[in-house]
Scaffold this motif. Structure first.
Motif, PDB file in Angstrom:
ATOM      1  N   UNK A  33      45.851 -63.888 -28.586  1.00 52.65           N
ATOM      2  CA  UNK A  33      44.400 -63.962 -28.443  1.00 52.65           C
ATOM      3  C   UNK A  33      43.830 -64.951 -29.457  1.00 52.65           C
ATOM      4  N   UNK A  34      43.037 -65.892 -28.966  1.00 50.92           N
ATOM      5  CA  UNK A  34      42.325 -66.864 -29.809  1.00 50.92           C
ATOM      6  C   UNK A  34      40.837 -66.559 -29.730  1.00 50.92           C
ATOM      7  N   UNK A  35      40.208 -66.376 -30.894  1.00 49.10           N
ATOM      8  CA  UNK A  35      38.783 -66.065 -30.944  1.00 49.10           C
ATOM      9  C   UNK A  35      38.065 -67.022 -31.889  1.00 49.10           C
ATOM     10  N   UNK A  36      36.988 -67.613 -31.413  1.00 45.96           N
ATOM     11  CA  UNK A  36      36.220 -68.537 -32.243  1.00 45.96           C
ATOM     12  C   UNK A  36      34.811 -68.661 -31.675  1.00 45.96           C
ATOM     13  N   UNK A  37      33.797 -68.445 -32.514  1.00 39.73           N
ATOM     14  CA  UNK A  37      32.404 -68.604 -32.114  1.00 39.73           C
ATOM     15  C   UNK A  37      31.779 -69.672 -33.003  1.00 39.73           C
ATOM     16  N   UNK A  38      31.366 -70.777 -32.402  1.00 38.79           N
ATOM     17  CA  UNK A  38      30.783 -71.904 -33.137  1.00 38.79           C
ATOM     18  C   UNK A  38      29.290 -71.662 -33.346  1.00 38.79           C
ATOM     19  N   UNK A 269      26.777 -55.253 -27.680  1.00 40.88           N
ATOM     20  CA  UNK A 269      25.975 -56.013 -28.634  1.00 40.88           C
ATOM     21  C   UNK A 269      26.896 -56.739 -29.598  1.00 40.88           C
ATOM     22  N   UNK A 270      26.697 -58.043 -29.755  1.00 40.05           N
ATOM     23  CA  UNK A 270      27.443 -58.795 -30.759  1.00 40.05           C
ATOM     24  C   UNK A 270      26.721 -58.633 -32.080  1.00 40.05           C
ATOM     25  N   UNK A 271      27.427 -58.148 -33.097  1.00 37.21           N
ATOM     26  CA  UNK A 271      26.765 -57.968 -34.369  1.00 37.21           C
ATOM     27  C   UNK A 271      26.864 -59.264 -35.164  1.00 37.21           C
ATOM     28  N   UNK A 272      25.724 -59.766 -35.527  1.00 39.35           N
ATOM     29  CA  UNK A 272      25.540 -60.978 -36.306  1.00 39.35           C
ATOM     30  C   UNK A 272      26.695 -61.971 -36.254  1.00 39.35           C
ATOM     31  N   UNK A 273      26.786 -62.683 -35.138  1.00 43.50           N
ATOM     32  CA  UNK A 273      27.698 -63.804 -34.979  1.00 43.50           C
ATOM     33  C   UNK A 273      29.157 -63.393 -34.874  1.00 43.50           C
ATOM     34  N   UNK A 274      29.431 -62.152 -34.530  1.00 45.28           N
ATOM     35  CA  UNK A 274      30.815 -61.744 -34.326  1.00 45.28           C
ATOM     36  C   UNK A 274      30.982 -61.266 -32.895  1.00 45.28           C
ATOM     37  N   UNK A 275      32.220 -61.088 -32.501  1.00 47.70           N
ATOM     38  CA  UNK A 275      32.496 -60.681 -31.127  1.00 47.70           C
ATOM     39  C   UNK A 275      33.607 -59.651 -31.126  1.00 47.70           C
ATOM     40  N   UNK A 276      33.509 -58.670 -30.251  1.00 44.26           N
ATOM     41  CA  UNK A 276      34.471 -57.573 -30.199  1.00 44.26           C
ATOM     42  C   UNK A 276      35.153 -57.582 -28.842  1.00 44.26           C
ATOM     43  N   UNK A 277      36.479 -57.503 -28.852  1.00 42.99           N
ATOM     44  CA  UNK A 277      37.211 -57.673 -27.606  1.00 42.99           C
ATOM     45  C   UNK A 277      38.069 -56.478 -27.229  1.00 42.99           C
TER      46      UNK A 277
END
Length: 319
Positions: A33-38, A269-277
């Motif tokens: 799994x690759x995770x990245x939020x710009x 809900x994404x908490x402050x610029x993070x993501x849950x998968x």
């Protein structure tokens, strides 16, 4: 401050399990799994690469081996330039599950702008490649004629705050804050407090309810809710003139199409610029799982009407 930001940016992990009649743990399948939020408002960008694991029980939280993948070569392309990620770590404060530091990959020299494309590629030590692309969404802007510029509104008792975008089918996360100064022992301190949509009564307690991400390009907040919050700020303090109110800030975070689809599929809900998968198998990663997306924040100032502040005994510091 940096550690707090990094911790908020580290992405939660994807757990994969399968069932077979003769083995509740199933057959192990190696997946990555690759995770990245710009984020447009910073040059510091974070990515993580994790792998699936074979648990010893049906409870995935009993695994204590960090699934982070080391020695991954991550590149990102933006406007013809190539950016190489470095590896780093911070101390893990909660060691109830993992005893190792929190590891991540990062770059600290990329300030992408709305409307541009980004491509990411992660080359794993075993030769596997994980790839994806994102287009940075346009900034939201005020929808004139549908955006109250002062508190309270000139007509009615609802603050109607509507924005617009050049793109469609995107998800927005609005957050309204009251900014004020409080004088304590002769020293003035800047403070902020989030404004709820409403209060929910549970037993004898009033629970604030805040806006969730949605595709609706506006937010409505009753003056009754704002009045209650304004009063509570100085409850128990007779020195009301020690409170100098500046303005309200409305932040609108716009998700790109990838994060918008993720939010729609997971209703999370994404908490402050993070993501849950851990709630969905949504992915836009070629060769694996995870999410590569981008977001941009727009900020709008809303002033206070001086007579309104004076009704609470407060001062206006931003007339």
């Amino acid at each position: 401050m940096k550690n707090t930001f990094i911790s908020a940016a580290i992405l939660s992990l994807l757990f994969i399990s399968c069932k077979e009649d003769f083995n509740p743990l199933g057959e192990y399948s190696e997946r990555y799994s690759l995770n990245c939020v710009i984020k447009v408002d910073t040059s510091f960008q974070v990515a993580t690469v994790t792998q699936s694991y074979l648990g010893q029980t049906t409870d995935p939280f009993e695994n204590t081996q960090d699934p982070f993948v080391d020695f991954v070569y991550i590149r990102m392309w933006y406007k013809g330039e190539v950016y190489i990620f470095n590896d780093s770590s911070i101390t893990r404060t909660d060691k109830s599950r993992y005893n190792t530091d929190i590891k991540f990959y990062y770059i600290n020299n990329l300030n992408p702008q709305p409307g541009n494309d980004l491509e990411i590629e992660a080359l794993l030590p075993n030769g596997r490649r994980l790839k994806s692309v994102t287009r940075i969404p346009a900034r939201a802007s005020k929808k004139y004629g549908s955006f109250e510029n002062k508190i309270p509104p000139e007509i009615g008792d609802i603050m109607h705050l509507q924005w617009t975008s050049d793109e469609t089918n995107l998800v927005y996360h609005p957050r309204l804050y009251i900014i004020y100064n409080k004088t304590e022992n002769g020293v003035q301190y800047r403070k902020s407090v989030p404004v709820p949509l409403e209060y929910y009564k549970k037993g004898g307690e009033e629970i604030p309810i805040y806006p969730n991400p949605s595709a609706t390009p506006y937010v409505n907040i009753k003056m009754e809710t704002i009045n209650k919050l304004m009063k509570s700020i100085s409850d128990g303090d007779e020195e009301k003139r020690h409170y100098e109110f500046m303005y309200c800030i409305l932040e609108v975070i716009t998700y790109d199409k990838n994060l918008s689809l993720y939010n729609s599929s997971s209703n999370t809900v994404l908490d402050d610029y993070s993501i849950k998968l851990d709630e969905t198998d949504y992915t836009n990663i070629t060769g694996g799982f995870g999410v590569f997306g981008s977001l941009v924040k727009s900020t709008f100032i809303i002033k206070f009407n001086t007579p309104y502040l004076e009704s609470f005994g407060y001062r206006n510091g931003f007339e």
